[in-house]
Each structure stands twice: as C-alpha cells, then as structure tokens.
Design a protein around this motif. Sequence first.
Motif, PDB file in Angstrom:
ATOM      1  N   MET A  11       0.945  -1.157  -0.007  1.00 24.98           N
ATOM      2  CA  MET A  11       0.001  -0.113   0.093  1.00 24.98           C
ATOM      3  C   MET A  11       0.821   1.473   0.147  1.00 24.98           C
ATOM      4  O   MET A  11       1.977   1.383   0.795  1.00 24.98           O
ATOM      5  N   ILE A  12       0.616   2.101  -0.748  1.00 24.31           N
ATOM      6  CA  ILE A  12       1.305   3.519  -0.829  1.00 24.31           C
ATOM      7  C   ILE A  12       0.759   4.438   0.233  1.00 24.31           C
ATOM      8  O   ILE A  12      -0.598   4.667   0.027  1.00 24.31           O
ATOM      9  N   ASP A  13       1.743   4.904   0.738  1.00 26.17           N
ATOM     10  CA  ASP A  13       1.325   6.052   1.757  1.00 26.17           C
ATOM     11  C   ASP A  13       1.117   7.121   1.070  1.00 26.17           C
ATOM     12  O   ASP A  13       1.800   7.861   0.511  1.00 26.17           O
ATOM     13  N   THR A  14      -0.133   7.622   0.654  1.00 23.20           N
ATOM     14  CA  THR A  14      -0.655   8.838   0.115  1.00 23.20           C
ATOM     15  C   THR A  14      -0.230   9.992   0.541  1.00 23.20           C
ATOM     16  O   THR A  14       0.174  11.086  -0.208  1.00 23.20           O
ATOM     17  N   ASP A  15      -0.022  10.513   1.798  1.00 23.66           N
ATOM     18  CA  ASP A  15       0.517  11.554   2.436  1.00 23.66           C
ATOM     19  C   ASP A  15       1.825  11.667   2.132  1.00 23.66           C
ATOM     20  O   ASP A  15       2.678  12.921   2.044  1.00 23.66           O
ATOM     21  N   ALA A  16       2.655  10.816   2.131  1.00 29.46           N
ATOM     22  CA  ALA A  16       4.050  10.848   1.877  1.00 29.46           C
ATOM     23  C   ALA A  16       4.367  10.943   0.206  1.00 29.46           C
ATOM     24  O   ALA A  16       5.101  12.001  -0.065  1.00 29.46           O
ATOM     25  N   LYS A  17       3.477  10.695  -0.361  1.00 31.62           N
ATOM     26  CA  LYS A  17       3.493  10.737  -1.901  1.00 31.62           C
ATOM     27  C   LYS A  17       3.093  12.228  -2.135  1.00 31.62           C
ATOM     28  O   LYS A  17       3.696  13.149  -2.932  1.00 31.62           O
ATOM     29  N   LYS A  18       2.412  12.715  -1.651  1.00 29.90           N
ATOM     30  CA  LYS A  18       1.550  14.024  -1.694  1.00 29.90           C
ATOM     31  C   LYS A  18       2.661  15.202  -1.207  1.00 29.90           C
ATOM     32  O   LYS A  18       3.057  16.094  -2.004  1.00 29.90           O
ATOM     33  N   THR A  19       3.332  14.958  -0.102  1.00 29.01           N
ATOM     34  CA  THR A  19       4.387  15.608   0.605  1.00 29.01           C
ATOM     35  C   THR A  19       5.502  15.769  -0.541  1.00 29.01           C
ATOM     36  O   THR A  19       6.216  16.691  -0.960  1.00 29.01           O
ATOM     37  N   LEU A  20       5.980  14.394  -0.975  1.00 35.30           N
ATOM     38  CA  LEU A  20       6.988  14.303  -1.946  1.00 35.30           C
ATOM     39  C   LEU A  20       6.792  15.129  -3.305  1.00 35.30           C
ATOM     40  O   LEU A  20       7.697  16.063  -3.725  1.00 35.30           O
ATOM     41  N   HIS A  21       5.741  14.922  -3.578  1.00 31.22           N
ATOM     42  CA  HIS A  21       5.318  15.757  -4.964  1.00 31.22           C
ATOM     43  C   HIS A  21       5.352  17.040  -4.690  1.00 31.22           C
ATOM     44  O   HIS A  21       5.858  18.043  -5.742  1.00 31.22           O
ATOM     45  N   GLU A  22       4.909  17.784  -3.738  1.00 25.62           N
ATOM     46  CA  GLU A  22       4.719  19.186  -3.609  1.00 25.62           C
ATOM     47  C   GLU A  22       6.186  19.574  -3.405  1.00 25.62           C
ATOM     48  O   GLU A  22       6.564  20.919  -3.916  1.00 25.62           O
ATOM     49  N   TYR A  23       7.051  18.912  -2.476  1.00 27.61           N
ATOM     50  CA  TYR A  23       8.455  19.213  -2.578  1.00 27.61           C
ATOM     51  C   TYR A  23       9.221  19.540  -3.997  1.00 27.61           C
ATOM     52  O   TYR A  23       9.736  20.606  -4.118  1.00 27.61           O
ATOM     53  N   LEU A  24       8.876  18.263  -4.646  1.00 32.20           N
ATOM     54  CA  LEU A  24       9.712  18.208  -6.030  1.00 32.20           C
ATOM     55  C   LEU A  24       8.807  19.263  -7.003  1.00 32.20           C
ATOM     56  O   LEU A  24       9.730  20.094  -7.682  1.00 32.20           O
ATOM     57  N   ARG A  25       7.479  19.560  -6.802  1.00 36.61           N
ATOM     58  CA  ARG A  25       6.934  20.948  -7.613  1.00 36.61           C
ATOM     59  C   ARG A  25       7.716  22.039  -7.258  1.00 36.61           C
ATOM     60  O   ARG A  25       7.929  22.822  -7.997  1.00 36.61           O
ATOM     61  N   SER A  26       7.883  22.328  -6.111  1.00 40.26           N
ATOM     62  CA  SER A  26       8.605  23.622  -5.530  1.00 40.26           C
ATOM     63  C   SER A  26       9.931  23.634  -5.976  1.00 40.26           C
ATOM     64  O   SER A  26      10.330  24.875  -6.454  1.00 40.26           O
ATOM     65  N   ALA A  27      10.866  22.632  -5.915  1.00 42.65           N
ATOM     66  CA  ALA A  27      11.916  22.372  -6.567  1.00 42.65           C
ATOM     67  C   ALA A  27      12.008  22.677  -8.119  1.00 42.65           C
ATOM     68  O   ALA A  27      12.853  23.626  -8.355  1.00 42.65           O
ATOM     69  N   ARG A  28      11.119  22.180  -8.905  1.00 44.43           N
ATOM     70  CA  ARG A  28      11.000  22.303 -10.063  1.00 44.43           C
ATOM     71  C   ARG A  28      10.762  23.925 -10.559  1.00 44.43           C
ATOM     72  O   ARG A  28      11.545  24.555 -11.193  1.00 44.43           O
ATOM     73  N   GLU A  29       9.727  24.545  -9.709  1.00 39.06           N
ATOM     74  CA  GLU A  29       9.637  25.814 -10.001  1.00 39.06           C
ATOM     75  C   GLU A  29      10.750  26.700  -9.675  1.00 39.06           C
ATOM     76  O   GLU A  29      10.918  27.857 -10.669  1.00 39.06           O
ATOM     77  N   ALA A  30      11.361  26.338  -8.581  1.00 34.69           N
ATOM     78  CA  ALA A  30      12.637  27.254  -8.465  1.00 34.69           C
ATOM     79  C   ALA A  30      13.624  27.375  -9.319  1.00 34.69           C
ATOM     80  O   ALA A  30      14.236  28.140  -9.792  1.00 34.69           O
TER      81      ALA A  30
END
Length: 64
Positions: free
Chosen positions: A1-20
């Motif tokens: 089972m995938i931890d959706t909170d961890a996935k969401k947190t990682l995705h937000e972090y990567l989106r922020s890094a990509r935007e920077a």
Amino acid sequence: MIDTDAKKTLHEYLRSAREAMLWKLEGLSEYDIRRPLTATGTNLLGMVKHLSIVEARYFGETFG
C-alpha cells in the motif's frame, strides 16, 4: 500500500524545487543555458535534464 500523505508531500516538494529551477533559468539566453560552467562541461541544461531523469526514475520506482 502506498502512503498517500508521503506521496503528496514528496510531490509538493519536487514541484516547488522544479518551480525554483525554472525561475532561476527564466530570462537566460540559450547560450547561457548551454555554456559549460565547470571543468567537466556541466551546464544548466544538463542540470535540468539530470533532475528530470532522477525525478522520473525515483517516482517510478517508489510509487509505480
């Protein structure tokens, strides 16, 4: 089972890094993006390519 909170947190972090990264490249000429900045020939375009490959591979292996 995938931890959706961890996935969401990682995705937000990567989106922020990509935007920077895109913000830092904004307005640069093609020459500036492609010119080597280190003795090994690393350039900004190579950094973007590296980041996108690592991100895609990590997400693929971690979350399917």
